[in-house]
Design an enzyme around this catalytic site. Structure first.
Site, PDB file in Angstrom:
ATOM      1  N   ASN A  89       0.696  -1.206   0.041  1.00  0.00           N
ATOM      2  CA  ASN A  89      -0.001  -0.101  -0.103  1.00  0.00           C
ATOM      3  C   ASN A  89       0.755   1.267   0.023  1.00  0.00           C
ATOM      4  O   ASN A  89       1.949   1.348   0.407  1.00  0.00           O
ATOM      5  CB  ASN A  89      -0.882   0.149   1.030  1.00  0.00           C
ATOM      6  CG  ASN A  89      -0.422  -0.321   2.507  1.00  0.00           C
ATOM      7  OD1 ASN A  89       0.631  -0.916   2.800  1.00  0.00           O
ATOM      8  ND2 ASN A  89      -0.946   0.430   3.528  1.00  0.00           N
ATOM      9  N   MET A  90       0.401   2.287  -0.721  1.00  0.00           N
ATOM     10  CA  MET A  90       1.120   3.309  -0.475  1.00  0.00           C
ATOM     11  C   MET A  90       0.014   4.711  -0.351  1.00  0.00           C
ATOM     12  O   MET A  90      -0.916   4.791  -0.964  1.00  0.00           O
ATOM     13  CB  MET A  90       1.523   3.938  -2.189  1.00  0.00           C
ATOM     14  CG  MET A  90       2.638   2.863  -2.711  1.00  0.00           C
ATOM     15  SD  MET A  90       2.895   3.137  -4.264  1.00  0.00           S
ATOM     16  CE  MET A  90       3.790   4.743  -3.935  1.00  0.00           C
ATOM     17  N   GLU A 104      -3.321  -4.849  -2.982  1.00  0.00           N
ATOM     18  CA  GLU A 104      -3.625  -5.755  -3.955  1.00  0.00           C
ATOM     19  C   GLU A 104      -3.532  -4.722  -5.093  1.00  0.00           C
ATOM     20  O   GLU A 104      -3.219  -5.609  -6.311  1.00  0.00           O
ATOM     21  CB  GLU A 104      -5.097  -6.098  -3.796  1.00  0.00           C
ATOM     22  CG  GLU A 104      -5.269  -7.099  -2.536  1.00  0.00           C
ATOM     23  CD  GLU A 104      -5.469  -6.214  -1.096  1.00  0.00           C
ATOM     24  OE1 GLU A 104      -6.027  -6.947  -0.223  1.00  0.00           O
ATOM     25  OE2 GLU A 104      -5.219  -4.889  -1.283  1.00  0.00           O
ATOM     26  N   CYS A 129     -10.082  -5.301   1.363  1.00  0.00           N
ATOM     27  CA  CYS A 129     -11.198  -4.689   1.428  1.00  0.00           C
ATOM     28  C   CYS A 129     -12.293  -4.551   0.355  1.00  0.00           C
ATOM     29  O   CYS A 129     -11.734  -5.091  -0.626  1.00  0.00           O
ATOM     30  CB  CYS A 129     -10.841  -3.418   1.722  1.00  0.00           C
ATOM     31  SG  CYS A 129     -10.057  -2.281   0.353  1.00  0.00           S
TER      32      CYS A 129
END
Length: 294
Positions: A89-90, A104, A129
């Site tokens: 994640n960023m 993802e 999510c």
């Protein structure tokens, strides 16, 4: 080895460390493993494919840029080619939360932009999510995509997204990761041509608004991102995020960017320029140009 990997690497089994050390030695390790490397790691560590993916998840999570949440999520997209692609994640301080890239999305975009034709599975360290489940439903692997989580039996996307809405409901035949070339003529210098090439690869069946971004680093390395739309609209991944994701996964920082170009149509239904420029400026890049697709 890039410093971000050192803690996770130290916690791996000795035989896996020995096999991984020469692969991770490059500061700009590309955060992917070829099918041959995966096979070697499996044999050396005595692990099956699923167990190896779980063992490598901490390395993927180490690639996260989480200045806001400090919550690192890692993912590994397993291509039908046998290649594996890390993702994480960023978050972007100074920009909006909508610019965030989920782990993802990161791994899938990574695979797509490296030319992977489809995915067999995604391994992730936390439950996907709803945003990511919808994003994955745009893929040509569809609801048969396998999702692997630590401590749980593998399930398909169909299990995680029942009664799914997706591109097929809108009669879209060309899906994300299907080969696409929109045929815009390459013009300008190398960086401009890279941005146009990225735009040609766009998946944009809903807005018909192609766009691509090319980022040039101070050492001359170029990273590109292509626009990836989603049937539910909001999970769409802008081209800048795709390029920033590749740049970061390859061990570069935002301060390494010396020039950026966005390629898009001036009369498109959706325009990327304002959001792209604002996010890049928040990250310290002010040398930003735009080329219009003809």
């Amino acid at each position: 080895m890039h410093p971000r990997f050192q803690t996770a690497f130290a916690q791996l089994a000795d035989n896996l460390q020995s096999a991984l050390a020469p692969i991770l030695a490059d500061h700009h390790f590309p955060a992917m493993l070829t099918a041959e490397q995966v096979s070697t790691l499996k044999n050396t560590a005595g692990l099956d494919e699923d167990a190896l993916a779980f063992a490598l998840l901490p390395l993927a999570a180490a690639c996260a840029r989480t200045d806001l949440s400090h919550f690192n999520v890692g993912a590994i997209a397993r291509g039908v080619s046998g290649n594996w692609y890390f993702g994480a994640n960023m978050e972007f301080l100074g920009a909006t939360m909508q610019q965030t890239v989920h782990a993802e999305q990161s791994a899938i975009s990574h695979a797509w932009l490296r030319g992977e034709k489809g995915l067999a599975a995604v391994t992730v360290n936390y439950t996907p999510c709803g945003h990511c489940r919808q994003f994955m439903n745009e893929l040509n692997s569809g609801l048969d995509l396998r999702i692997h989580l630590p401590g749980r039996a593998p399930h398909t996307l169909r299990d995680y997204l029942p009664d799914a809405f997706g591109p097929k409901d809108l009669e879209i035949k060309t899906l994300l990761m299907d080969e696409q070339d929109h045929g815009f003529t390459l013009t300008g210098d190398t960086l401009t041509q890279a941005a146009i090439t990225a735009a040609n690869k766009s998946h944009m069946p809903y807005s018909h608004s192609p766009s691509g971004v090319a980022l040039e680093c101070k050492d001359g390395r170029i990273f590109t991102g292509s626009y990836a739309e989603n049937a539910a609209f909001n999970p769409t991944l802008p081209p800048l995020q795709g390029a920033l994701n590749l740049l970061s996964l390859n061990g570069y920082d935002y301060a390494d960017i010396q020039r950026a170009i966005l390629a898009e149509k001036g009369d498109a239904a959706l325009i990327q320029w304002d959001a792209t420029a604002a996010t890049l400026k928040a990250l310290g890049c002010h040398n930003i140009d735009r080329v219009l697709l003809g």
